[in-house]
Design a protein around this motif. Structure first.
Motif, mmCIF file in Angstrom:
data_model
loop_
_atom_site.group_PDB
_atom_site.id
_atom_site.type_symbol
_atom_site.label_atom_id
_atom_site.label_comp_id
_atom_site.label_asym_id
_atom_site.label_seq_id
_atom_site.Cartn_x
_atom_site.Cartn_y
_atom_site.Cartn_z
ATOM 1 N N MET A 1 0.727 -1.143 -0.047
ATOM 2 C CA MET A 1 0.007 -0.011 -0.145
ATOM 3 C C MET A 1 0.880 1.254 0.020
ATOM 4 O O MET A 1 1.747 1.455 1.028
ATOM 5 C CB MET A 1 -0.856 -0.040 1.189
ATOM 6 N N GLY A 76 -3.709 0.693 -3.328
ATOM 7 C CA GLY A 76 -3.663 -0.538 -2.274
ATOM 8 C C GLY A 76 -3.972 -1.859 -3.106
ATOM 9 O O GLY A 76 -3.375 -1.836 -4.273
ATOM 10 N N LEU A 110 -6.466 3.642 3.616
ATOM 11 C CA LEU A 110 -5.273 4.088 3.952
ATOM 12 C C LEU A 110 -4.897 3.550 5.365
ATOM 13 O O LEU A 110 -5.564 3.980 6.221
ATOM 14 C CB LEU A 110 -4.846 5.399 3.567
#
Lengths: 358, 200
Positions: A1, A76, A110
């Motif tokens: 990510m 991601g 996130l």
């Protein structure tokens, strides 16, 4: 990510910033008060919708501006375009142009872990900070936990509002107590499952950072023992007196011990700092374990506060991040950036609200 | 700065006060109304006045109606042994659209919410108790929202009505029709599991 781009408008000292980031380790260099930490704050805001400095939205608006905008592209499992606008009058949050209605749908886009001087409060501060630490890990790893936590908070607030009335209405109190027990019990079960899972990670991280024979442990400490419904019933008399809910997960704590003694009372300032770093390292490692990829690490000058030996404890985690194509943002003043991390660093100079690649 | 003519300004202000209409929409609607065919504005004004004068809440169930009691309360074809308790008048319309319920309705007018100062006295609960006696319902279906306040209200009603010899049921909580499991949140999914039924 990783965060592929960041866009700031009227955020802290940034009037306008558009910058693209690759995976890897980004070193944000610059003198004090140039805006290094503000970058970390913006990134952490995208992850949690909170400032790690514990301030409200209005303090993040640039001087004399009406509101701030923070946008980010997060890569991601897919690509997410996050846009957040905040002003005292208006808040907007969207992901891929679709407005976010529920917080629980947003968190997880996130994942980030911050290392900053405020972490010291995890050890020194009130139990609220430690509950928040557990809750953040749980919201980042257990789907549905945040919904439960919000339900608990709502029922607690409602119940307290009833207790504040001159003659608390028994039947209504009972109805909201039932909700409180349902959500509260689930919250406590989740915390009770989590702590033994992170405890070995915390202990191992502490050993690595402290580098000596001291032994650290973390233990979940519920505010009461037994069944929540029973505990609430037993506390009724006391509640009538103090007019608030006196038992429940809002009184939980995470007991931190070194060599079986309370860390709060029996450790030095330096040791407390090490404990805080160990807790955060454990958080990052646990997130990596659960999700199979490490979170974005935001490191605010912590390296400067630790000596070279203790810094080395970060290296395994950082290596894992590099291997998996993750991302690290680290702020440093020129002099003290850690030499052992000199491989493949992407350097930026931060000066008066501008970011320049070096 | 040039200002709008005062009557137009007044219209904009009035429209702005309506739910889901912001300053821009209010201005756009007002400009349309003063520039379009006079008949359009006239019939809109009449429709508003007429609807406001004629439509009221049913004395009995609390739903929207033009006559007292409403046709849902007076209709002889409906099952008068069961009453469905909802929060708002529009909830009645939602159930009526499905055609899945043939009984009577009772609108509470909200839900218990200590944080907004709404207690049982602010809701039409005493009226519901009266109706249990006067209309002799055998079943009360609680069809309230699934948030903290909705669930607490259901719990409260269960305690208050539970000893009156009526059967109290609650809407099932579970999966939306046609949705895949990946799109369902954990709480809904676990409730759906708890509320599973024999498959026949």
């Amino acid at each position: 990510m990783h965060v592929a781009s960041l866009k700031l408008r009227d955020f802290r000292n940034y009037a306008r910033l558009d910058v693209e980031f690759s995976p890897g380790c980004h070193l944000l260099l610059g003198n004090n008060a140039q805006g290094k930490t503000n970058i970390l704050e913006a990134l952490y805001l995208m992850a949690t919708l909170r400032s790690f400095r514990g301030v409200g939205g209005s303090q993040m608006i640039r001087h004399e501006a009406r509101g701030y905008f923070v946008g980010a592209q997060v890569v991601g499992q897919g690509v997410s375009e996050i846009k957040a606008y905040w002003s005292p009058r208006e808040r907007k949050l969207s992901v891929n142009e679709r407005p976010v209605r529920r917080l629980s749908e947003y968190l997880g886009i996130l994942r980030a872990v911050i290392f900053c001087s405020e972490d010291l409060n995890l050890v020194k501060g009130s139990s609220q900070g430690r509950r928040r630490f557990l809750d953040l890990i749980l919201s980042q790893t257990v789907p549905g936990y945040l919904v439960l936590l919000l339900r608990f908070a709502k029922s607690l607030k409602s119940r307290n509002a009833l207790l504040k009335q001159v003659n608390p209405p028994e039947a209504e109190l009972e109805a909201f107590t039932a909700e409180l027990v349902l959500a509260g019990t689930a919250v406590m079960e989740a915390r009770n499952l989590l702590v033994p899972r992170i405890a070995p990670l915390v202990r191992f991280a502490f050993r690595r950072v402290a580098g000596d024979a001291d032994d650290m442990s973390v233990v979940y400490q519920p505010g009461f023992r037994g069944d929540l419904a029973v505990a609430l019933a037993n506390a009724r008399a006391r509640e009538r007196l103090v007019r608030t809910t006196v038992v429940g997960p809002h009184r939980d704590d995470l007991l931190i011990q070194v060599n079986d003694r309370s860390a709060l009372q029996y450790t030095s300032e330096g040791q407390k700092r090490t404990l805080a770093v160990a807790l955060k390292l454990a958080q990052a490692e646990y997130l990596s374990e659960v999700h199979g990829s490490p979170p974005v690490l935001l490191i605010d000058d912590v390296m400067g506060e630790l000596d070279a030996e203790r810094r080395a404890a970060f290296v395994p985690l950082l290596n894992q991040v590099f291997r998996s194509g993750g991302q690290v943002f680290m702020t440093c003043t020129e002099e003290n950036w850690p030499r052992e991390l000199s491989q493949d660093l992407i350097r930026w100079t931060v000066q008066e609200g501008k970011l320049v690649a070096r | 700065m040039t200002r709008l003519p005062p009557p137009l300004e007044a219209l904009v202000t009035a429209l702005k006060g309506l739910p889901s209409i912001g300053p821009r929409s209010a201005l756009r609607l007002a400009l349309y109304l003063v520039q379009t065919d006079a008949g359009v504005a006239q019939s809109l004004a009449e429709a508003v006045t007429l609807a406001r004068a004629r439509v009221a809440l049913c004395d009995r169930c609390g739903g929207l109606t033009e006559q007292q009691p409403c046709f849902l309360c007076s209709g002889s074809r409906r099952d008068s042994s069961v009453v469905c308790v909802v929060e708002r008048p529009t909830d009645v319309l939602s159930f009526e659209r499905t055609g899945a319920f043939q009984g009577r309705y009772h609108v509470l007018g909200g839900k218990l919410s200590p944080l907004d100062g709404i207690g049982p006295e602010e809701l039409r609960i005493a009226l519901l108790e009266e109706r249990l006696v006067s209309e002799g319902f055998q079943e009360v279906v609680l069809a309230l929202s699934g948030d903290v306040e909705g669930d607490a209200t259901a719990h409260y009603l269960l305690k208050r009505l539970g000893n009156k010899g009526v059967r109290i049921t609650r809407l099932a909580q579970g999966l939306p029709a046609g949705a895949g499991l990946d799109f369902v949140d954990e709480l809904t999914l676990s409730r759906a599991m708890e509320g599973r039924r024999e498959f026949q």
